[in-house]
Design an enzyme around this catalytic site. Structure first.
Site, PDB file in Angstrom:
ATOM      1  N   HIS A 306     -30.689 -16.423 -27.179  1.00  0.00           N
ATOM      2  CA  HIS A 306     -31.033 -15.075 -27.649  1.00  0.00           C
ATOM      3  C   HIS A 306     -29.903 -14.117 -27.325  1.00  0.00           C
ATOM      4  CE1 HIS A 306     -33.277 -11.300 -28.165  1.00  0.00           C
ATOM      5  NE2 HIS A 306     -34.121 -12.003 -28.878  1.00  0.00           N
ATOM      6  N   ASP A 363     -38.438 -16.969 -32.031  1.00  0.00           N
ATOM      7  CA  ASP A 363     -38.297 -17.234 -33.471  1.00  0.00           C
ATOM      8  C   ASP A 363     -38.551 -18.706 -33.789  1.00  0.00           C
ATOM      9  OD1 ASP A 363     -37.498 -14.573 -34.215  1.00  0.00           O
ATOM     10  OD2 ASP A 363     -35.592 -14.983 -33.220  1.00  0.00           O
TER      11      ASP A 363
END
Length: 427
Positions: A306, A363
């Site tokens: 991330h 995600d």
């Protein structure tokens, strides 16, 4: 005694105040930098620039911490529902039983859309991307609600908030139903917010809608986990547009457009598209993990690591559990989801990924859940927008109540210096 930072340039020193947040975040206040020193800062992407002081969300990427209004995301996902979290983000405190009941009922009262909106929806081809349709429909709400929000009136502000919270799920569901050639519908007075969203999206005209608790719980958690995330691209866009005193609906429409990009809200769609490519190539997860480690190989592993979280994404830990539960309960058989599980297992056991802290992020798991629930891949970012709606509203409201100045970044000009104009015949 307040702290200051000293800047030395061209033999001169300039003092600037230092601001310290409640979590000991430190920022140098450079509002007077250009006026006093004739300088500006250059920070492409604003990675080191604080655009505001906000009391909504705290994020520590190094430690993997995410809190809404001081409450840990782990507690909220486990103990609250989406509308409780929405109320918390927007108004600053968790609602009492009476406040939540009023909030829920007021949103239901606003969960109808002007019939003429259907004409606008009819104008889009079925091939139109749902995010483009949703941004347009949200912007079109302005035409049916032309009066601007009086931000000094709590009543006016509250009405605008429940109005968009009521209508937004309808617009999102209609976007999907248009694509799937299903008749446009509405929710049920007896169902909750997330149940109604699911009903509007998937109800078939010839079948009685049935609530699946595992599905609703997973959706509820996903919406909570996406509800706010500090000053990201779409949130900054909402605040920037709102700083011109553009209305709430216009600012939200701009946020939807910003979220659409594959580097932001489209990341979970990119995960599924990557899994599909691996499947088409034969489904060898080990092969693609090796490709991901090869810096010369153009293949990129989507849904791992991330930009902000340098340790782990706290949201991913929560949603992994929901993903396991939903997949187990629904008994979904899907080779793409099998590939996802294979990639997850290899990444969690491979030293290359473990040492670099490249863990599956939110995600990765949200894409898996949406696919298992039968949500088309092009609707993934719409689901993200549904979750982020209360965060956008909270940020817009905070910015307007604090009377923040209009956003107007500076630049360093690197083009041609002054040139003499040549008449057309002399060029």
């Amino acid at each position: 005694m307040s702290k200051t930072a000293t800047l030395e340039f061209d033999g001169k020193k300039y003092e600037f105040p230092v601001t310290v947040g409640t979590e000991n975040e430190i920022g140098i206040d450079i509002k007077k930098l250009r006026g006093e020193a004739g300088l500006i800062t250059l920070d492409p992407g604003y990675k080191n620039t604080g655009s505001c002081e906000s009391a909504i969300t705290f994020l520590d990427g190094e430690k993997g911490i995410l809190r809404y209004r001081g409450y840990a995301i782990e507690d909220l996902a486990e103990k609250a529902d989406f509308l409780e979290v929405a109320y918390l983000l927007i108004f600053g405190e968790l609602p009492t039983k009476e406040q939540l009941s009023k909030f829920t009922n007021d949103i239901k009262e606003q969960s109808h859309v002007d019939e003429e909106m259907k004409k606008i929806l009819d104008g889009f081809p079925k091939s139109a991307h749902p995010m483009g349709v949703l941004a347009s429909l949200t912007s079109a709400l302005i035409a049916f609600n032309p009066s601007s929000v009086d931000v000094s009136s709590e009543e006016d502000m509250y009405k605008a908030i429940v109005k968009i919270l009521g209508k937004f799920p309808v617009l999102a569901a209609w976007t999907l139903r248009k694509k799937n050639s299903l008749p446009l519908n509405y929710g049920d007075e007896d169902l909750g917010y997330v149940e109604n969203l699911h009903k509007m999206m998937f109800e078939k005209p010839n079948k009685t809608y049935k609530v699946d608790k595992a599905v609703i719980d997973a959706l509820d958690k996903l919406l909570i986990l996406h509800a706010d995330h500090e000053q990201n691209c779409s949130t900054s866009t909402v605040r920037m547009v709102g700083s011109s005193h553009a209305g709430l609906f216009a600012s939200l429409s701009a946020g939807i457009s910003a979220l659409w990009g594959p580097l932001h809200g489209g990341a979970n769609q990119a995960v599924i598209e990557m899994l599909e490519r691996i499947k088409e190539d034969g489904g060898d997860t080990h092969k693609f993990m090796q490709k991901a480690k090869d810096k010369e190989d153009p293949f990129r592993l989507m849904g791992f690591g991330h930009r902000v979280y340098k340790n782990f994404d706290p949201r991913a830990k929560i949603i992994k559990k929901s993903a396991d539960e939903v997949l187990g309960q629904l008994g979904v058989e899907d080779p793409v989801l099998d590939i996802a599980k294979g990639l997850e297992k290899e990444a969690l056991e491979d030293d290359y990924f473990v040492k670099r802290k490249l863990y599956p992020n939110v995600d990765f798991y949200s894409g898996i859940i949406y696919r298992a629930l039968g949500i088309p891949v092009e609707m993934f970012t719409v689901m993200f927008a549904l979750g982020r709606l209360p965060g956008w509203i909270a940020q817009w409201r905070e910015m307007r109540l604090k009377k923040e100045p209009i956003g107007r970044p500076r630049q360093i000009y690197v083009g041609e210096s002054h040139r003499e104009f040549k008449p057309l015949g002399s060029r």
